[in-house]
Design a protein around this motif. Structure first.
Motif, PDB file in Angstrom:
ATOM      1  N   UNK A  76       0.797  -1.227   0.000  1.00 43.26           N
ATOM      2  CA  UNK A  76       0.000   0.000   0.000  1.00 43.26           C
ATOM      3  C   UNK A  76       0.830   1.277   0.000  1.00 43.26           C
ATOM      4  N   UNK A  77       2.143   1.155   0.198  1.00 45.24           N
ATOM      5  CA  UNK A  77       2.987   2.323   0.017  1.00 45.24           C
ATOM      6  C   UNK A  77       2.880   2.879  -1.403  1.00 45.24           C
ATOM      7  N   UNK A  78       2.592   2.014  -2.369  1.00 46.00           N
ATOM      8  CA  UNK A  78       2.486   2.457  -3.772  1.00 46.00           C
ATOM      9  C   UNK A  78       1.302   3.411  -3.948  1.00 46.00           C
ATOM     10  N   UNK A  79       0.057   3.018  -3.616  1.00 42.89           N
ATOM     11  CA  UNK A  79      -1.038   3.978  -3.755  1.00 42.89           C
ATOM     12  C   UNK A  79      -0.985   5.121  -2.742  1.00 42.89           C
ATOM     13  N   UNK A  80      -0.493   4.864  -1.541  1.00 42.27           N
ATOM     14  CA  UNK A  80      -0.410   5.931  -0.531  1.00 42.27           C
ATOM     15  C   UNK A  80       0.539   7.037  -0.990  1.00 42.27           C
ATOM     16  N   UNK A  81       1.682   6.666  -1.552  1.00 41.03           N
ATOM     17  CA  UNK A  81       2.624   7.661  -2.021  1.00 41.03           C
ATOM     18  C   UNK A  81       2.050   8.528  -3.127  1.00 41.03           C
ATOM     19  N   UNK A  82       1.247   7.921  -4.008  1.00 36.08           N
ATOM     20  CA  UNK A  82       0.609   8.690  -5.080  1.00 36.08           C
ATOM     21  C   UNK A  82      -0.484   9.602  -4.525  1.00 36.08           C
ATOM     22  N   UNK A  89      -2.409  20.450   0.361  1.00 35.45           N
ATOM     23  CA  UNK A  89      -2.086  20.985   1.690  1.00 35.45           C
ATOM     24  C   UNK A  89      -2.847  20.298   2.815  1.00 35.45           C
ATOM     25  N   UNK A  90      -3.632  19.298   2.493  1.00 36.60           N
ATOM     26  CA  UNK A  90      -4.254  18.488   3.550  1.00 36.60           C
ATOM     27  C   UNK A  90      -3.219  17.560   4.210  1.00 36.60           C
ATOM     28  N   UNK A  91      -2.112  17.316   3.515  1.00 38.92           N
ATOM     29  CA  UNK A  91      -1.115  16.360   3.976  1.00 38.92           C
ATOM     30  C   UNK A  91      -0.213  16.957   5.048  1.00 38.92           C
ATOM     31  N   UNK A  92      -0.062  16.213   6.155  1.00 36.81           N
ATOM     32  CA  UNK A  92       0.925  16.570   7.177  1.00 36.81           C
ATOM     33  C   UNK A  92       2.196  15.749   6.977  1.00 36.81           C
ATOM     34  N   UNK A  93       2.033  14.453   6.731  1.00 28.70           N
ATOM     35  CA  UNK A  93       3.187  13.571   6.567  1.00 28.70           C
ATOM     36  C   UNK A  93       2.725  12.234   5.974  1.00 28.70           C
ATOM     37  N   UNK A  94       3.660  11.567   5.317  1.00 28.06           N
ATOM     38  CA  UNK A  94       3.436  10.204   4.847  1.00 28.06           C
ATOM     39  C   UNK A  94       4.326   9.281   5.666  1.00 28.06           C
ATOM     40  N   UNK A 175      10.381  15.091  -2.048  1.00 29.04           N
ATOM     41  CA  UNK A 175      10.040  16.424  -1.565  1.00 29.04           C
ATOM     42  C   UNK A 175       8.848  16.415  -0.616  1.00 29.04           C
ATOM     43  N   UNK A 176       8.207  15.254  -0.461  1.00 26.05           N
ATOM     44  CA  UNK A 176       7.106  15.141   0.488  1.00 26.05           C
ATOM     45  C   UNK A 176       7.655  14.861   1.886  1.00 26.05           C
ATOM     46  N   UNK A 207      13.709  15.885   3.564  1.00 26.31           N
ATOM     47  CA  UNK A 207      12.300  15.786   3.959  1.00 26.31           C
ATOM     48  C   UNK A 207      11.943  14.423   4.555  1.00 26.31           C
ATOM     49  N   UNK A 208      12.851  13.453   4.435  1.00 26.19           N
ATOM     50  CA  UNK A 208      12.559  12.091   4.869  1.00 26.19           C
ATOM     51  C   UNK A 208      13.354  11.733   6.120  1.00 26.19           C
ATOM     52  N   UNK A 209      12.768  10.808   6.897  1.00 27.55           N
ATOM     53  CA  UNK A 209      13.432  10.287   8.102  1.00 27.55           C
ATOM     54  C   UNK A 209      13.315   8.771   8.093  1.00 27.55           C
ATOM     55  N   UNK A 210      14.360   8.083   8.488  1.00 28.92           N
ATOM     56  CA  UNK A 210      14.369   6.619   8.566  1.00 28.92           C
ATOM     57  C   UNK A 210      14.280   6.174  10.017  1.00 28.92           C
ATOM     58  N   UNK A 211      13.343   5.254  10.293  1.00 27.95           N
ATOM     59  CA  UNK A 211      13.197   4.661  11.631  1.00 27.95           C
ATOM     60  C   UNK A 211      13.264   3.146  11.456  1.00 27.95           C
ATOM     61  N   UNK A 212      13.983   2.489  12.348  1.00 29.10           N
ATOM     62  CA  UNK A 212      14.105   1.029  12.265  1.00 29.10           C
ATOM     63  C   UNK A 212      13.366   0.378  13.428  1.00 29.10           C
TER      64      UNK A 212
END
Length: 237
Positions: A76-82, A89-94, A175-176, A207-212
């Protein structure tokens, strides 16, 4: 307060987030687990990749959600990313939870060995659906026998077209504002404990952060409280 829209991976529905939802709601946030077309309680609804993207966008618009944290697990990362770039501007974060990420013009199966030829063959043999995975598919993922049983029992065949149709992006995913949650079982070899090349390039973006997470591919089952805390942290980044 933010609004979480939670989308589980292939063969799963909104039900898969059952143990995560209470933690997020207890923190005072809106929580909207979503079943994509053709799955779980929406079986029988025809679906392609664009359908799943529209499912997510329509949920946000229908409920008038703002300050949205879109969460996509696995497929679901595929449709969510699109969808993330389409809600503006409704988006806070993915948040991508051990997931694929969309690449313009490429499908979910594009990154698989042989372009996912074996999966495409199984889809053709199963009337256009990716068949259910056996219980053994979930071995070695930090899941209990009961959790595996829930996954097997709740899964439904996945609409094949959603896996083979290409993603469509109009902008740069890097850039998201995004968090990528990488699930790595303890004891995994170092070379297997890194994100793939596409994700590695994205997490180098400012703009991105990695969490393990020290768990397997289904953390909403194996570590729901820990995953919920990561989602809560992502909302304030």
């Amino acid at each position: 307060m933010v609004n979480y829209v939670l989308v589980a991976g292939a063969r799963l529905g909104a039900w898969a987030w059952g143990e995560v939802v209470p933690y997020l709601r207890a923190a005072g946030h809106g929580v909207h687990p979503l079943t994509l077309s053709g799955l779980a309680d929406k079986q029988g609804v025809p679906a392609g990749q664009a359908t799943h993207v529209q499912d997510i966008v329509a949920e946000v618009e229908r409920q008038g959600l703002r300050d949205v944290v879109l969460v996509g697990h696995s497929y679901s990362g595929i449709p969510v990313g699109q969808a993330a770039e389409r809600i503006g501007d409704r988006l806070a974060r993915v948040v991508f939870v051990d997931s694929s990420v969309p690449v313009d013009g490429e499908s979910f199966l594009s990154a698989w060995p042989d372009g996912g030829a074996a999966v495409e063959a199984s889809i053709a043999e199963s009337g256009g659906f990716w068949p259910l995975a056996p219980a053994s598919h979930f071995d070695g993922e930090g899941l209990t026998t009961e959790q595996i049983a829930r996954l097997v029992h709740g899964s439904t065949p996945h609409p094949g077209a959603t896996l083979t149709e290409p993603a469509v992006l109009s902008g740069q995913l890097g850039e998201l504002p995004a968090t990528y949650v990488l699930c790595v079982m303890p004891g995994t070899e170092p070379e297997d404990a890194e994100p793939d090349e596409v994700v590695a390039e994205l997490v180098d973006s400012k703009c991105w952060r990695l969490v393990t997470m020290d768990t397997g591919h289904w953390p909403m089952f194996s570590r729901p409280h820990e995953l919920a805390q990561i989602l809560l942290d992502a909302a304030v980044e």
